[in-house]
Design an enzyme around this catalytic site. Structure first.
Site, PDB file in Angstrom:
ATOM      1  N   HIS A 215       0.827  -1.216   0.000  1.00  0.00           N
ATOM      2  CA  HIS A 215       0.000   0.000   0.000  1.00  0.00           C
ATOM      3  C   HIS A 215       0.855   1.257   0.000  1.00  0.00           C
ATOM      4  O   HIS A 215       0.424   2.305  -0.446  1.00  0.00           O
ATOM      5  CB  HIS A 215      -0.993  -0.050   1.154  1.00  0.00           C
ATOM      6  CG  HIS A 215      -2.048  -1.087   0.906  1.00  0.00           C
ATOM      7  ND1 HIS A 215      -2.123  -2.251   1.620  1.00  0.00           N
ATOM      8  CD2 HIS A 215      -2.989  -1.168  -0.058  1.00  0.00           C
ATOM      9  CE1 HIS A 215      -3.100  -2.988   1.131  1.00  0.00           C
ATOM     10  NE2 HIS A 215      -3.639  -2.364   0.115  1.00  0.00           N
TER      11      HIS A 215
ATOM     12  N   GLU B 153     -11.035 -10.886  -4.189  1.00  0.00           N
ATOM     13  CA  GLU B 153      -9.585 -10.776  -3.974  1.00  0.00           C
ATOM     14  C   GLU B 153      -9.060 -11.915  -3.107  1.00  0.00           C
ATOM     15  O   GLU B 153      -7.885 -11.991  -2.795  1.00  0.00           O
ATOM     16  CB  GLU B 153      -9.228  -9.415  -3.366  1.00  0.00           C
ATOM     17  CG  GLU B 153     -10.005  -9.039  -2.126  1.00  0.00           C
ATOM     18  CD  GLU B 153      -9.700  -7.620  -1.659  1.00  0.00           C
ATOM     19  OE1 GLU B 153      -8.703  -7.023  -2.092  1.00  0.00           O
ATOM     20  OE2 GLU B 153     -10.476  -7.119  -0.817  1.00  0.00           O
TER      21      GLU B 153
ATOM     22  N   ASP C 295      -4.393  -8.405  -4.079  1.00  0.00           N
ATOM     23  CA  ASP C 295      -4.540  -9.458  -3.077  1.00  0.00           C
ATOM     24  C   ASP C 295      -4.753 -10.808  -3.725  1.00  0.00           C
ATOM     25  O   ASP C 295      -4.192 -11.810  -3.277  1.00  0.00           O
ATOM     26  CB  ASP C 295      -5.703  -9.130  -2.136  1.00  0.00           C
ATOM     27  CG  ASP C 295      -5.276  -8.120  -1.098  1.00  0.00           C
ATOM     28  OD1 ASP C 295      -4.230  -8.336  -0.469  1.00  0.00           O
ATOM     29  OD2 ASP C 295      -5.959  -7.089  -0.939  1.00  0.00           O
TER      30      ASP C 295
END
Ligand code: PEP
Ligand code: MG
Length: 572
Positions: free
Chosen positions: A191, A435, A459
């Site tokens: 992230h 995901e 993910d």
């Protein structure tokens, strides 16, 4: 000249002096804070004290459950220490009288008590000092966490070199003088990397020991496109990169013409090209790019770097700002996916010291456990529907039970608002992120209760391949073109199409020019791309023929090797 190769995290070239961020050690320095700041410092100390009490409550609940009442009493000793005047009175007094930072005042107070303990003859009581240090350490760690290294305090334009940066550090970079950053740890879809792309800050991660090899003030070049850090570059290298910088600027200007053009392939296959929104600073950029909407509004930034969750009102304002700016185009707002590498405190018993945080208490799991947080967020999102077209998206769904529980809370929020006479849209679509492989494998069932899906490749890939998305040691195994990934994506899109449900892809794979023919050829309805890559991706997809791309997909599905698939996509 030294060249270190890492993982390209955010494109762009930055050149300048290095600013090396020291590793975080628990060394407590005496910092004079000035008389005008002492009250705020005492307040900070009291907040840390409260956070430590909350830790103890959580620890007590856990001990009660696993070991029983008798053992839970041990926690009382820690509470007693925490409420001892030596801590509650002495530390604030030192801060006020000596105008020093809370950490230093605390460590002085602890030293003082330790000396007293050492004089005790009775061994049992003398050994109680371990409890004291335990409590002291907890308190100190809260203080250190709250007093975040403030990157906005860096005064000159520089390239930041650090062992690691957390998403909570990275959200502040926009307001700083930092031209780019390089870290020893991390992967392309961490992230931190995603935030850097959103902020258009060049970044390279996974450089293993760069933070030890660069010295403060060294001149460095950061090549975010190829994932390189060059220390003390030669004059030729500098000239080469200056030229490349100019070329990129010119290319970007040429892409300008694509703004506002309808996204379609050469043979007229239409789809929506949207942008991902990670922080409110990007709203203006996205409006300027004339996208078909916001395909993924990541709301986590609202929850980071604070001790309490944002109120409904604060959230409502944030969502409304984006929805209004989109002026009737859709905004897909995702409920917060806290956990994994995005840790937040929020005054709850959240994920802490997990061995495997990406498989831990994250996303919908955390928000179903603390359903008040989910309800508040859903109320805020639903209220923002009065300003435009909004869809709601749930992260990390892995079962029917989770989807049903979240839907119940969603409907309850809708009913509450209706009863309160609050103006909201009558029908608001509720979709799920696909995901987790489990969601992909039982999508036909999930689609009976979900209005649309958004594939989170970041993910999904890490879970299909068992490759942690932030672990630099396995970054080379993180592969969007692995046959297993390509097949899974295809099967997800096919299932959704059979059920007549819209499919978005919103992971970083959409920003990879090589992946565009694959995703378009599968017949995805919406691609949501990081703003930085939006026009580049648009240029590529507009130069494709859908018919050709569909054939490419069929060929890729028959291949057994990632390199082979990548060659096929490069030769297109
Ligand atoms: C993803 O997993 O692809 C995604 C878009 O979500 P995030 O990166 O926020 O986990
Ligand atoms: Mg995700």
């Amino acid at each position: 000249m030294i060249v270190i190769k890492g993982v390209p995290a955010s494109p762009g070239i930055a050149m300048g002096k290095a600013y090396v961020l020291e590793d975080e050690e628990i060394v407590v320095n005496r910092v004079e804070i000035g008389k005008d700041k002492v009250r705020a410092e005492v307040k900070r100390f009291k907040q840390a004290l409260e956070a430590t009490y909350r830790d103890l409550d959580a620890a007590e609940a856990k001990v009660l459950k696993t070991l029983g009442k008798q053992h839970a009493k041990l926690i009382d000793t820690h509470r007693l220490i925490l409420s001892d005047p030596l801590i509650t009175k002495d530390v604030p007094r030192r801060i006020l009288n000596e105008a020093v930072n809370a950490e230093f005042a605390l460590s002085e107070a602890l030293d003082h008590v330790n000396e007293a303990f050492e004089k005790i003859e009775d061994e049992f009581f003398r050994e109680r000092r371990h409890d004291l240090f335990d409590v002291g350490k907890r308190l100190l760690s809260h203080l250190l966490k709250q007093e975040k290294r403030s990157l906005t305090d860096i005064e000159t334009a520089c390239i930041l070199i650090a062992r690691n940066l957390l998403p909570s550090d990275t959200v502040n970079l926009k307001d700083s003088k930092i031209l780019g950053f390089a870290t020893d740890l991390g992967g392309k879809t961490s992230h931190t990397a995603i935030l850097a792309q959103g902020m258009q800050i060049p970044a390279v991660v996974g450089l293993s020991d760069a933070s030890h090899r660069v010295k403060n003030g060294d001149f460095v070049i950061l090549d975010g496109e190829h994932g390189m850090l060059i220390i003390s570059p030669s004059p030729e290298a500098i000239a080469k990169y200056q030229k490349a910088q100019l070329k990129t600027q010119q290319e970007e200007k040429a892409l300008d013409a694509l703004r506002g053009q309808t996204a379609a392939t050469l043979d007229g296959h239409r789809f929506d090209l949207c942008a991902n929104l990670d922080t409110p600073d990007e709203i203006k950029t996205i409006v300027g790019l004339k996208t078909d909407g916001i395909g993924l509004f990541r709301t986590e930034y609202l929850f980071l770097n604070r001790l309490e969750a944002p109120t409904e009102e604060e959230q409502f304002r944030a969502y409304s700002q984006a929805v209004k700016a989109m002026n009737g185009l859709p905004t897909v707002i995702r409920t917060a996916d806290i956990g994994g590498d995005r840790l937040a405190q929020l005054g709850i018993d959240g994920p802490k010291n997990e061995t495997n945080p990406f498989m831990g208490l994250r996303g919908i799991r955390l928000f179903l456990r603390h359903s008040d947080l989910l309800k508040t967020q859903l109320r805020a999102i639903l209220r923002s529907t009065q300003h435009g077209k909004v869809r709601v998206l749930l992260p990390m769904i892995s079962s029917m039970a989770e989807l049903r529980s979240a839907r119940r809370i969603f409907f309850a929020a809708q009913q509450e608002l209706l009863a309160e006479g609050v103006d909201t849209a009558k029908k608001v679509e509720l979709g799920i992120m696909v995901e987790i492989p489990a969601a992909g494998l039982m999508l036909d069932h999930l689609l009976t209760e979900a209005d649309f899906i958004s594939i989170g490749t970041n993910d999904l890939i890490q879970y299909i391949l068992a490759v942690d998305r932030i672990n630099e040691h396995v970054a080379h195994l993180y592969d969007p073109f692995h046959p297993a990934v390509v097949r899974t994506l295809y099967s997800i899109v096919e299932t959704a199409k059979k059920k007549g449900k819209r499919v978005t892809v919103c992971g970083e794979m959409t920003s990879d020019p090589k992946a565009a023919p694959l995703l378009v050829g599968m017949g995805v309805d919406v691609l949501s791309v990081t703003p930085r890559m939006f026009l580049r991706v648009k240029q590529i997809v507009m130069s494709l023929r859908f018919e050709h791309a569909s054939k490419i997909v069929q060929r890729a599905l028959s291949m057994s090797d990632s390199d082979e698939i990548q060659r096929l996509l490069t030769d297109i």
